[in-house]
Design a protein around this motif. Structure first.
Motif, mmCIF file in Angstrom:
data_model
loop_
_atom_site.group_PDB
_atom_site.id
_atom_site.type_symbol
_atom_site.label_atom_id
_atom_site.label_comp_id
_atom_site.label_asym_id
_atom_site.label_seq_id
_atom_site.Cartn_x
_atom_site.Cartn_y
_atom_site.Cartn_z
ATOM 1 N N TYR A 184 -46.285 -22.441 45.478
ATOM 2 C CA TYR A 184 -44.871 -22.811 45.541
ATOM 3 C C TYR A 184 -44.636 -24.243 45.077
ATOM 4 N N HIS A 185 -45.482 -25.198 45.489
ATOM 5 C CA HIS A 185 -45.240 -26.606 45.204
ATOM 6 C C HIS A 185 -45.773 -27.042 43.841
ATOM 7 N N ASP A 186 -46.536 -26.175 43.175
ATOM 8 C CA ASP A 186 -47.131 -26.536 41.892
ATOM 9 C C ASP A 186 -47.341 -25.269 41.068
ATOM 10 N N ALA A 187 -46.262 -24.528 40.856
ATOM 11 C CA ALA A 187 -46.352 -23.205 40.242
ATOM 12 C C ALA A 187 -46.852 -23.277 38.803
ATOM 13 N N GLN A 188 -47.732 -22.342 38.472
ATOM 14 C CA GLN A 188 -48.266 -22.257 37.117
ATOM 15 C C GLN A 188 -48.298 -20.812 36.639
ATOM 16 N N ASN A 189 -47.318 -20.035 37.081
ATOM 17 C CA ASN A 189 -47.195 -18.644 36.635
ATOM 18 C C ASN A 189 -45.803 -18.365 36.067
ATOM 19 N N GLY A 190 -45.186 -19.401 35.501
ATOM 20 C CA GLY A 190 -43.851 -19.255 34.929
ATOM 21 C C GLY A 190 -43.883 -18.755 33.499
ATOM 22 N N GLY A 191 -42.707 -18.521 32.947
ATOM 23 C CA GLY A 191 -42.595 -18.032 31.577
ATOM 24 C C GLY A 191 -42.772 -19.154 30.569
ATOM 25 N N PRO B 176 -41.306 -15.101 33.670
ATOM 26 C CA PRO B 176 -42.036 -14.437 32.587
ATOM 27 C C PRO B 176 -41.690 -12.959 32.520
ATOM 28 N N PHE B 177 -41.941 -12.350 31.380
ATOM 29 C CA PHE B 177 -41.743 -10.923 31.236
ATOM 30 C C PHE B 177 -43.035 -10.185 31.551
ATOM 31 N N GLY B 178 -42.907 -8.934 31.980
ATOM 32 C CA GLY B 178 -44.092 -8.106 32.225
ATOM 33 C C GLY B 178 -44.701 -8.377 33.586
ATOM 34 N N GLY B 179 -45.707 -7.576 33.933
ATOM 35 C CA GLY B 179 -46.317 -7.675 35.258
ATOM 36 C C GLY B 179 -47.702 -8.264 35.246
ATOM 37 N N SER B 180 -48.085 -8.929 34.142
ATOM 38 C CA SER B 180 -49.452 -9.424 34.041
ATOM 39 C C SER B 180 -49.655 -10.769 34.700
ATOM 40 N N VAL B 181 -48.563 -11.489 34.990
ATOM 41 C CA VAL B 181 -48.688 -12.817 35.556
ATOM 42 C C VAL B 181 -48.759 -12.728 37.070
ATOM 43 N N ARG B 182 -49.729 -13.455 37.672
ATOM 44 C CA ARG B 182 -49.926 -13.398 39.123
ATOM 45 C C ARG B 182 -48.709 -13.971 39.852
ATOM 46 N N ARG B 183 -48.300 -13.270 40.886
ATOM 47 C CA ARG B 183 -47.188 -13.718 41.709
ATOM 48 C C ARG B 183 -47.531 -13.560 43.174
ATOM 49 N N GLY B 184 -46.720 -14.199 44.035
ATOM 50 C CA GLY B 184 -46.940 -14.084 45.463
ATOM 51 C C GLY B 184 -46.489 -12.733 45.980
ATOM 52 N N PHE C 184 -45.174 -31.747 49.281
ATOM 53 C CA PHE C 184 -44.118 -30.919 49.875
ATOM 54 C C PHE C 184 -42.948 -31.786 50.336
ATOM 55 N N GLN C 185 -43.251 -32.961 50.897
ATOM 56 C CA GLN C 185 -42.186 -33.869 51.322
ATOM 57 C C GLN C 185 -41.367 -34.347 50.124
ATOM 58 N N ARG C 186 -42.069 -34.600 49.019
ATOM 59 C CA ARG C 186 -41.377 -35.015 47.802
ATOM 60 C C ARG C 186 -40.429 -33.921 47.314
#
Length: 633
Positions: A435-442, A419-427, A569-571
């Motif tokens: 990591y296994h179910d990310a929901q902060n993508g663009g 995503p663009f900008g710094g408003s989206v939460r990241r690690g 995670f194994q998947r």
């Protein structure tokens, strides 16, 4: 993959910082990091002597203010996890030692004629059956390509002791055929249980006018009781699976496919001066802030742009390097027409498509840049002008086209990654969360073609805004349920994929309902009717991770999680997926049964009938940034 990149960078930074105590000599780790930097700086020399050498400072210089600096908590914690033995991961320490022994075994296999069996590799108590099972059945034979599979039925342990392992390997080498040249053995350790490891073995050689490849899964047992911290000794090899592929080539070729790049592109200046150079070469010459990245996720487009019935080639490039359009000549060679075509964008570009957007009979060009989608109109001769542009709302790694609303105009779907900008939460290290179910993508974007080069964002009104927050790598339109409406599958990195079923212009995500979320690191998607039942089947490429297959099955891996999350995670580490239609609007996961999961780090995949027998085959493009240790690729 972002996590891998962060880890590699972190390792180098930690090593350099650990050497910054005033007056102290660089630690061994810091020295290794320095050597890695030096190796990166000169990697182009290993690939082409024409590239100039780049001098690298011999000593690590301490920057002012960094003397006696202590690592902050995050860096210190991560630095302490680099050594698995110190971090409590005895299974990974054992895996590393066993993997080192396997590489010695592979090297000996390739040099058996000139070398004695290496000391300290196998136990005097070693036992195994024949590494090439005698009983095999033919599963495919078209006269030039033959595939056989072994029947494993508890063969007798005929090889014993050091002489026995030497005999077993000699028999395996003989299986490559009389007169085999350039034998190569790759051993990939991907599972560990106490002192037993499961290994993928692949042996290849040229033979006569063709090639032969042996593929197998072995279980290797090890003696870890040796004193003095010595490496484990190989005790036994059990063959779990074995298959052979033999190609009988023509007198001119010993391979099913031949590399024709030089013949097609070799006479063009841009190929020699631009495309032949590595990313590392350009990193030393172009500023990173104009779009040059370590990892180059770049696509290409193929289509006839000048109406001569010959397909032409458009290649996307990193920022600072022009995209290239090559026009095919009658003799099959390619001519660089970038300048005259007006398509030599210098911005970071990751994807492109040739599509007739205005229904005038010629192929127009869609280009996905880092922050924009550009649509260029073709005048019919291969000359283009920009006719539409829009912000893509996120980094676009791939685009797909179809007339989803059946109005006669081709529409465009853009996959959003970062995503663009710094408003989206990241690690803390900038990785997707979780990591296994990310929901902060663009966000992805659907552009509806309303004719006359007018395109409108129809993402929300079409229903595609739902679950539109993932790291989309690729997408493909297809009417999977044969209802006359074009549906859409989106492969996402770091978690769940989307299958958007269309009902008269409205899309609904039914991936969970139909069991095709495929939680992994989705990087490509391809549709085909694999079994000729009239319904389309689905293949998704992910990452087969040897490290992931080992670590996620250990008891200490995330022991505070419930079993369902552990299985997710194994998947992630399992690899690619094949979902077969059940002909009732649903799918069955046939990945393991079909034997198509291990595609390594699979960036792209495609159904294609490469031998023209009427059945769709699968081609997988894979790899990553390689070092001397490429065991996880």
């Amino acid at each position: 993959m972002q996590l891998v990149r962060n880890f590699l960078l972190l390792s180098a930074v930690c090593a350099l910082l650990s050497a910054c105590d005033k007056g102290a000599a660089p630690s061994a780790t810091a020295t290794a990091a320095q050597e890695a930097v030096s190796s990166t700086a000169s990697v182009s020399q290993a690939k082409g002597a024409s590239e100039p050498e780049v001098a690298v400072e011999a000593d690590i210089v301490t920057a002012p203010g960094l003397q006696n600096m202590e690592l902050f908590s995050l860096l210190a914690d991560s630095y302490g996890r680099i050594d698995p033995a110190k971090d409590g991961w005895d299974s990974e320490a054992f895996s590393a030692a066993a993997n080192g022994q396997l590489q010695r075994l592979a090297k000996y296999f390739e040099d058996m004629a000139a070398e004695a069996f290496p000391d300290g590799l196998a136990s005097d108590q070693f036992v195994s059956s024949e590494l090439r099972p005698a009983e095999q059945s033919t599963v495919f034979d078209d006269g030039s390509l033959k595939v056989t599979r072994a029947v494993i039925s508890g063969s007798a342990l005929v090889h014993k002791g050091i002489a026995g392992i030497d005999a077993a390997l000699s028999g395996y080498l003989a299986a490559l055929g009389e007169g085999a040249v350039h034998p190569h053995l790759k051993l990939k350790l991907f599972k560990v249980d106490a002192n037993r490891t499961e290994v993928i073995a692949q042996a290849t050689a040229e033979q006569g006018g063709g090639r032969v490849q042996l593929d197998a899964n072995w279980v290797c047992a090890w003696d870890t009781s040796t004193a003095g911290g010595s490496d484990p000794l190989l005790v036994s090899i059990d063959v779990l699976k074995h298959s052979e592929t033999r190609y009988s080539g023509s007198s001119e070729s010993n391979s099913l496919f031949q590399d024709c790049t030089e013949a097609v592109l070799g006479k063009t200046d841009s190929y020699r001066q631009q495309l032949l150079h590595s990313t590392d070469y350009w990193r030393l010459r172009i500023q990173r802030d104009i779009g040059l990245d370590v990892v180059a996720n770049h696509g290409l487009a193929v289509g006839d742009v000048n109406g001569d019935l010959l397909d032409d080639l458009y290649i996307c490039q990193q920022g600072g390097l022009p995209n290239r359009l090559y026009i095919q000549q009658p003799d099959g060679s390619l001519r660089d027409a970038t300048d005259s075509s007006g398509t030599g964008w210098l911005d970071y570009c990751a994807s492109a498509l040739f599509v007739d957007f205005d229904n005038d009979g010629d192929r127009d060009l869609a280009v996905g840049q880092e922050s924009r989608l550009l649509l260029m109109e073709n005048d019919g001769t291969g000359k283009f002008q920009l006719s539409f542009g829009i912000s893509s709302r996120s980094q676009t790694f791939s685009i797909a086209a179809a007339d989803y609303d059946a109005d006669g105009d081709v529409d465009l779907f853009a996959c959003g990654y970062n995503p663009f900008g710094g408003s989206v939460r990241r690690g803390a290290m900038g990785q997707p969360m979780p990591y296994h179910d990310a929901q902060n993508g663009g966000p992805n974007m659907l552009l509806r073609n309303d004719g006359n080069w007018e395109f409108n964002d129809a993402t929300e009104e079409s229903g595609l805004e739902h679950n539109n927050n993932r790291y989309a790598f690729a997408a493909a339109f297809e009417d999977y349920d044969n209802d006359g409406n074009i549906d859409l599958y989106v492969a996402n990195d770091y978690g769940r994929n989307n299958l958007y079923r269309q009902d008269n212009g409205k899309f609904t995500d039914v991936a969970d309902e139909l069991g095709v979320e495929d939680m992994s690191s989705g990087m490509s998607v391809s549709w085909a009717d694999v079994n000729h039942d009239g319904f389309m089947d689905l293949y998704v490429s992910n990452m087969f991770s040897a490290a992931g297959n080992r670590i996620t099955y250990q008891r200490q891996f995330k022991d505070d999680l419930n079993e369902n999350t552990r299985q997710i995670f194994q998947r992630h580490a399992r690899g690619n997926s094949l979902f077969m239609s059940d002909t009732k609007g649903g799918f069955k996961d046939m990945s393991v049964a079909a034997g198509v999961t291990m595609g390594r780090w699979a960036w792209s995949s495609r159904f294609v009938d490469f031998n023209n027998d009427g059945w769709e085959d699968i081609v997988v493009a894979n790899g990553f940034i390689s070092t001397e240790d490429n065991s996880d690729l």
